[in-house]
Scaffold this motif. Structure first.
Motif, mmCIF file in Angstrom:
data_model
loop_
_atom_site.group_PDB
_atom_site.id
_atom_site.type_symbol
_atom_site.label_atom_id
_atom_site.label_comp_id
_atom_site.label_asym_id
_atom_site.label_seq_id
_atom_site.Cartn_x
_atom_site.Cartn_y
_atom_site.Cartn_z
ATOM 1 N N VAL A 47 8.403 -6.745 -32.768
ATOM 2 C CA VAL A 47 6.427 -6.847 -33.866
ATOM 3 C C VAL A 47 6.293 -7.143 -34.797
ATOM 4 N N THR A 48 5.677 -8.235 -35.554
ATOM 5 C CA THR A 48 5.417 -8.977 -36.778
ATOM 6 C C THR A 48 3.613 -8.591 -36.594
ATOM 7 N N LYS A 49 3.185 -9.008 -38.084
ATOM 8 C CA LYS A 49 1.729 -8.218 -38.042
ATOM 9 C C LYS A 49 1.145 -9.600 -37.258
ATOM 10 N N ARG A 50 2.116 -10.923 -37.380
ATOM 11 C CA ARG A 50 0.770 -11.704 -36.264
ATOM 12 C C ARG A 50 0.984 -12.183 -35.480
ATOM 13 N N ASP A 51 1.868 -10.670 -34.425
ATOM 14 C CA ASP A 51 2.396 -10.223 -33.081
ATOM 15 C C ASP A 51 1.056 -9.832 -32.492
ATOM 16 N N ILE A 52 0.422 -9.115 -33.237
ATOM 17 C CA ILE A 52 -0.279 -8.077 -33.154
ATOM 18 C C ILE A 52 -0.335 -7.332 -31.393
ATOM 19 N N LYS A 53 -1.166 -9.076 -31.770
ATOM 20 C CA LYS A 53 -2.443 -9.498 -30.353
ATOM 21 C C LYS A 53 -1.942 -9.216 -28.996
ATOM 22 N N PHE A 54 -0.289 -10.025 -29.562
ATOM 23 C CA PHE A 54 -0.001 -9.941 -27.747
ATOM 24 C C PHE A 54 0.342 -8.776 -28.040
ATOM 25 N N ALA A 55 1.477 -7.765 -28.857
ATOM 26 C CA ALA A 55 1.252 -6.606 -28.339
ATOM 27 C C ALA A 55 0.839 -5.867 -27.643
ATOM 28 N N ASP A 56 -0.941 -5.837 -28.508
ATOM 29 C CA ASP A 56 -1.488 -5.171 -27.580
ATOM 30 C C ASP A 56 -1.625 -5.376 -25.745
ATOM 31 N N ALA A 57 -1.696 -6.818 -25.975
ATOM 32 C CA ALA A 57 -2.313 -7.161 -25.014
ATOM 33 C C ALA A 57 -0.771 -7.070 -23.627
ATOM 34 N N ILE A 58 0.533 -6.167 -24.150
ATOM 35 C CA ILE A 58 1.021 -5.722 -23.194
ATOM 36 C C ILE A 58 1.031 -4.724 -23.352
ATOM 37 N N GLU A 59 1.067 -3.639 -23.846
ATOM 38 C CA GLU A 59 -0.020 -2.322 -23.517
ATOM 39 C C GLU A 59 -1.076 -2.364 -22.539
ATOM 40 N N LYS A 60 -2.021 -3.353 -22.784
ATOM 41 C CA LYS A 60 -2.937 -3.416 -21.936
ATOM 42 C C LYS A 60 -2.728 -3.585 -20.042
ATOM 43 N N LEU A 61 -1.676 -4.942 -20.205
ATOM 44 C CA LEU A 61 -0.898 -5.765 -19.367
ATOM 45 C C LEU A 61 -0.072 -4.110 -18.338
ATOM 46 N N ILE A 62 0.465 -3.441 -18.982
ATOM 47 C CA ILE A 62 1.549 -2.537 -18.373
ATOM 48 C C ILE A 62 0.678 -1.105 -18.371
ATOM 49 N N GLY A 63 -0.045 -0.947 -18.174
ATOM 50 C CA GLY A 63 -0.745 -0.317 -18.512
ATOM 51 C C GLY A 63 -0.545 1.485 -19.750
ATOM 52 N N GLN A 64 0.322 1.533 -20.150
ATOM 53 C CA GLN A 64 0.863 2.458 -21.019
ATOM 54 C C GLN A 64 1.204 1.614 -22.627
ATOM 55 N N GLU A 65 1.089 2.791 -23.540
ATOM 56 C CA GLU A 65 1.495 2.909 -25.004
ATOM 57 C C GLU A 65 2.403 2.213 -25.282
ATOM 58 N N VAL A 66 3.847 1.768 -26.275
ATOM 59 C CA VAL A 66 4.524 1.613 -26.759
ATOM 60 C C VAL A 66 4.835 2.436 -27.189
ATOM 61 N N GLU A 67 5.782 3.306 -27.703
ATOM 62 C CA GLU A 67 6.051 3.562 -29.062
ATOM 63 C C GLU A 67 6.528 2.725 -29.782
ATOM 64 N N TRP A 68 6.193 3.143 -31.157
ATOM 65 C CA TRP A 68 6.565 2.280 -32.313
ATOM 66 C C TRP A 68 8.182 3.284 -33.011
ATOM 67 N N LEU A 69 9.476 2.666 -32.883
ATOM 68 C CA LEU A 69 10.176 3.385 -33.159
ATOM 69 C C LEU A 69 11.565 4.091 -34.358
ATOM 70 N N ASN A 70 10.104 3.004 -35.524
ATOM 71 C CA ASN A 70 10.356 4.116 -37.289
ATOM 72 C C ASN A 70 8.663 3.558 -37.667
ATOM 73 N N GLY A 71 7.905 4.120 -37.384
ATOM 74 C CA GLY A 71 6.426 3.971 -37.793
ATOM 75 C C GLY A 71 6.211 2.660 -37.331
ATOM 76 N N ASP A 72 4.647 2.309 -37.740
ATOM 77 C CA ASP A 72 3.747 0.950 -36.694
ATOM 78 C C ASP A 72 3.726 0.084 -38.051
ATOM 79 N N LEU A 73 3.150 -1.103 -37.583
ATOM 80 C CA LEU A 73 2.974 -2.233 -39.247
ATOM 81 C C LEU A 73 2.832 -1.688 -39.990
ATOM 82 N N SER A 74 1.989 -0.882 -39.749
ATOM 83 C CA SER A 74 1.160 0.198 -42.095
ATOM 84 C C SER A 74 1.920 0.058 -41.934
ATOM 85 N N GLU A 75 3.171 1.144 -41.388
ATOM 86 C CA GLU A 75 3.784 1.264 -42.984
ATOM 87 C C GLU A 75 5.177 0.510 -43.038
ATOM 88 N N LEU A 76 5.039 -0.879 -42.841
ATOM 89 C CA LEU A 76 6.025 -1.542 -42.397
ATOM 90 C C LEU A 76 6.923 -1.877 -44.323
#
Length: 505
Positions: free
Chosen positions: A350-379
């Motif tokens: 996931v890159t910064k510009r993908d974040i809205k698509f990542a959000d949409a995925i979590e919404k669709l599947i009804g769960q939060e997806v864990e970040w492997l090594n911190g999230d985008l803010s810690e890039l």
DNA sequence: AAAAAAC
């Protein structure tokens, strides 16, 4: 619990099903087979991986036992959105129809007409088609639709996505309305419902639980990455190498061009890798898929042509090199792993510009997806050596190349093409990609042996233009070594040994 | 931001 023997299938079919090792039907099979055998129309709402294909193949086989095909008058017709899916359905007919003597014709694009025409001439019991090729045969007058008794429309929602509906409507009009229609879709948006209302008469509606999200056996992770392709590729390589139990994996990209680029990069880094997308010639597509299924290649870089429906059992990992733009596609992609209760793992860069698509995925599947090594803010900041606008390309290229050769100790000079193509490849590759290639790597020095091929790389790396050139390229295949640029995955004159094997099979 | 499909 229902048994296959209770569904009303013929003995011939039952014994083939038993031989294949099945005793208990899936819900879609249990729900659709009995009414289909009663010649009812079916509205099947089911995703792939639910046993949907057998839910129409098995009753069709039973029904086809009465009667014979006449020349150019197929008795049944199955429409599929992609060539691979069509081929897969044909395999199902072979498997479950082994006690029958039915003539099955696969009418798909990208392969020669002649053999298909011979089968039509002989009289086909089952036509399995992609719409374009079917209409092509029809327009050439090779085909009469007036004898079709059963019409199957598979993956209707995907047909809609792909703009096939006008073709489907046209085909349906050619078939007598007394036919039986089996209509399958993973989802039922209003347009599909309207279509179903038009095509079906008093259908039996069979709906199986959507694999709404993703199988619970699939571990899902988001991985923060910088948007630059070469950095994403580095992240991906690290991720792949970090997997202990990677048996095989599909790596999805959103674009054909990116499939081609990533394939070349991974190949150059010594991974056992193949590629699959719709602009590749059909022979390569089939060979790639077969070799991936057989375990001859471990990684398959693919476009969404591979996201749905393809029956590739036992994929241990799915990597999304790109976040899918439509959240639905995420579910389909991830659905390639963790099948039949097995465990699987999926990683989405996931890159910064993908974040809205990542959000949409979590919404669709009804769960939060864990970040492997911190999230985008810690890039971390982008890597410095990866500045793609350096001007002194020519000189550095040579320097990098030299280091690259030294690094492996033997310089890979056993490959005749290696030094010859190095510069032309670098020319069109971001400089950073070359710089990156000199970083110490674990896995790659033993590479190149993996597929038993060589010389794949002596094509100039011009994948940037490949997608655009590709249609032209396909038509000009005989002269594409000149300057059209390669198809994304062209092999030129150097066809890997494994493909020749598959070609004969 | 895409991919898929006839020659």
């Amino acid at each position: 619990m229902t048994n296959f023997a209770d569904l009303g299938l013929s003995q011939k079919v039952l014994s083939a099903v038993t031989d294949a090792g099945y005793t208990i039907p899936t819900p879609i099979q249990a729900g659709a087979i009995p009414p289909a055998l009663q010649r009812r129309d079916i509205l099947g709402i089911a995703q792939t991986g639910t046993g949907k294909t057998a839910s129409f193949v098995l009753p069709m086989l039973t029904l086809l036992e009465k009667g014979r095909a006449r020349a150019r008058m197929p008795r049944t017709l199955i429409l599929e959105p992609t060539r691979e899916l069509a081929a897969q359905v044909a395999e199902n007919f072979d498997k479950y129809g082994k006690n029958h003597k039915l003539n099955i014709a696969l009418l798909i694009g990208g392969v020669s007409f002649d053999e298909q025409d011979r089968k039509l001439e002989r009289g086909a019991d089952v036509l399995i088609c992609t719409p374009g090729r079917l209409l092509d045969h029809f327009e050439r007058g090779k085909l009469l639709m007036s004898g079709v008794e059963i019409l199957v429309i598979d993956e209707a929602d995907r047909m809609l996505d792909m703009g096939f509906i006008p073709d489907i409507e046209r085909i349906a009009k050619l078939i007598p309305f007394t036919r039986q229609t089996l209509f399958f879709s993973a989802t039922m948006p209003p347009e599909i419902q309207k279509l179903a209302d038009r095509f079906l008469q008093n259908p039996e509606r069979v709906e199986v639980a959507r694999r709404s999200s993703t199988a619970t056996t699939v571990t899902q992770r988001f991985v923060a990455a910088h948007a630059k392709d070469y950095e994403k590729r580095a992240v991906l390589r690290d991720l792949i190498r970090a997997q202990d139990e990677l048996k095989n994996a599909i790596i999805f990209c959103n674009r054909k061009k990116d499939v081609a680029d990533l394939f070349r990069s991974l190949d150059r880094h010594g991974f056992s890798v193949g590629a699959l997308h719709g602009d590749m010639d059909q022979r390569s597509r089939m060979a790639m898929l077969a070799n991936f299924k057989d375990g001859n290649i471990k990684l398959l870089v693919a476009s969404d042509v591979a996201a749905r429906g393809l029956d590739i059992p036992d994929v241990s990992h799915v990597f999304n090199f790109d976040v899918p733009i439509h959240a639905e596609d995420y579910v389909h992609r991830i659905g390639r792993t963790g099948r039949a209760g097995r465990s699987g793992a999926s990683f989405t860069l996931v890159t910064k510009r993908d974040i809205k698509f990542a959000d949409a995925i979590e919404k669709l599947i009804g769960q939060e997806v864990e970040w492997l090594n911190g999230d985008l803010s810690e890039l971390p900041e982008p890597m410095e050596s990866h500045d793609p606008v350096r001007k002194d390309r020519g000189r550095d290229r040579h320097k990098d190349r030299k280091k690259d050769v030294e690094r492996s100790g033997r310089g890979r000079s056993d490959h005749r093409s290696d030094t010859a193509h190095a510069d032309s490849a670098a020319e069109l590759e971001p400089v950073a990609e070359r710089a990156e290639a000199v970083k110490p790597e674990r896995n790659e020095d033993n590479g190149r042996a993996h597929n038993g091929h060589n010389g794949r790389n002596d094509r100039p790396g011009r994948a940037q233009n490949a997608a655009n050139d590709d249609n032209r390229d396909r038509r000009n295949r005989h002269r594409r070594d000149h300057d059209d640029g390669p198809t994304p995955i062209g092999f030129g004159d150097d066809i890997p040994a494994f493909m020749l094997i598959a070609g004969k099979a």
